[in-house]
Design an enzyme around this catalytic site. Structure first.
Site, PDB file in Angstrom:
ATOM      1  CB  CYS A   1      40.567  40.825  29.080  1.00  0.00           C
ATOM      2  SG  CYS A   1      41.522  42.431  29.015  1.00  0.00           S
TER       3      CYS A   1
ATOM      4  CB  CYS B   1      48.296  42.520  31.408  1.00  0.00           C
ATOM      5  SG  CYS B   1      47.567  40.658  30.820  1.00  0.00           S
TER       6      CYS B   1
END
Length: 263
Positions: A72, A200
């Site tokens: 991530c 993101c």
């Protein structure tokens, strides 16, 4: 009781735990409880960092649904800041995620906000590119070029694609991208969260790579709903290398978990 910290990177928010305080990681039910927006702390994911041989720390990332994820980008930037305040690392850091080793560099902006740049892994150039491009930036993404991402119903359209026959089993993150005036605008539907997130990191990186393939430009400022992120990369014959992701990371609050997870 176990202390937790709440961080966000351009609106992509995470519960951070110091692995030195945990005997085992929380299970999937506990993670779903903690990340629940109404019944828990609320977050897009949960991150545990702990010292590991060969690196300053290891980052383990769980999606809000309790599933383990490989990488991530925004979470890693927050992990670098968390490593700094927890004493595991300094302003220059090496860390390991599910997709391998990374480096990070931190600059303090305030007592609770930092500018963090991290290295991302090399990105293989897809054989097939176009209006829709599948690309892997530590986690799989589908990048769809559109005139204006704000005209897209991202939760509905993203969910439709993510649960289509092609992606139902393994899942995919869906990014809606516009390219205009050397700037990118991106909105993302994330698997594991199963909704749109404000930002993101791996998705922004995927969109920058697709934009680089389309335009030949390798450095991008990317607008997300949670703020701006900078991506730099270098195109080689079959892959992008020297991929860097830079943006703010902030600590929002901290607290103690009382009986929610085992120690």
């Amino acid at each position: 009781m176990i202390k937790f910290y709440k961080f966000h990177g351009t609106g992509n928010d995470f519960i951070m735990l110091d692995g030195r305080e945990l005997k085992t990681a929380p299970n999937a039910d506990e993670i779903r409880h903690l990340c629940h927006r109404q019944m828990g702390i609320g977050a897009d994911g949960l991150i545990i960092i702990k010292p590991v041989e060969g690196y300053d720390f290891e980052m383990t990332y769980f999606n809000a649904d309790g599933s383990l994820a490989t990488m991530c980008g925004n979470g890693a930037r927050c992990a670098v800041a968390f490593g700094f305040i927890s004493g595991m690392s300094g302003p220059d850091v090496t860390f390991r995620a599910g997709d391998g080793g990374h480096t990070g560099k931190l600059q303090s902006l305030t007592d609770f906000k930092w500018m963090v740049e991290i290295s991302m892994g090399d990105i293989s150039i897809p054989e097939i590119t176009g209006v829709s491009t599948e690309i892997h930036t530590g986690t799989p993404h589908l990048v769809i070029i559109t005139q204006d991402p704000d005209s897209v119903n991202v939760p509905v359209e993203g969910r439709r694609i993510r649960y289509s026959e092609a992606y139902r089993i393994n899942g995919i993150n869906v990014n809606f991208l516009s390219i205009r005036d050397n700037r990118l605008k991106v909105r993302t539907y994330e698997k594991g969260v199963e909704d749109e997130t404000l930002s993101c990191g791996t998705g922004v990186t995927a969109c920058a790579a697709v934009a680089a393939l389309k335009t030949g430009i390798n450095n991008w400022f990317v607008e997300t709903r949670g703020g701006a992120i900078e991506v730099k990369l270098k195109k080689n014959k079959n892959f992008f290398e020297n991929v860097r992701l830079k943006g703010p990371a902030a600590m929002v609050f901290s607290g103690e978990l009382t009986g929610w997870i085992h120690g």
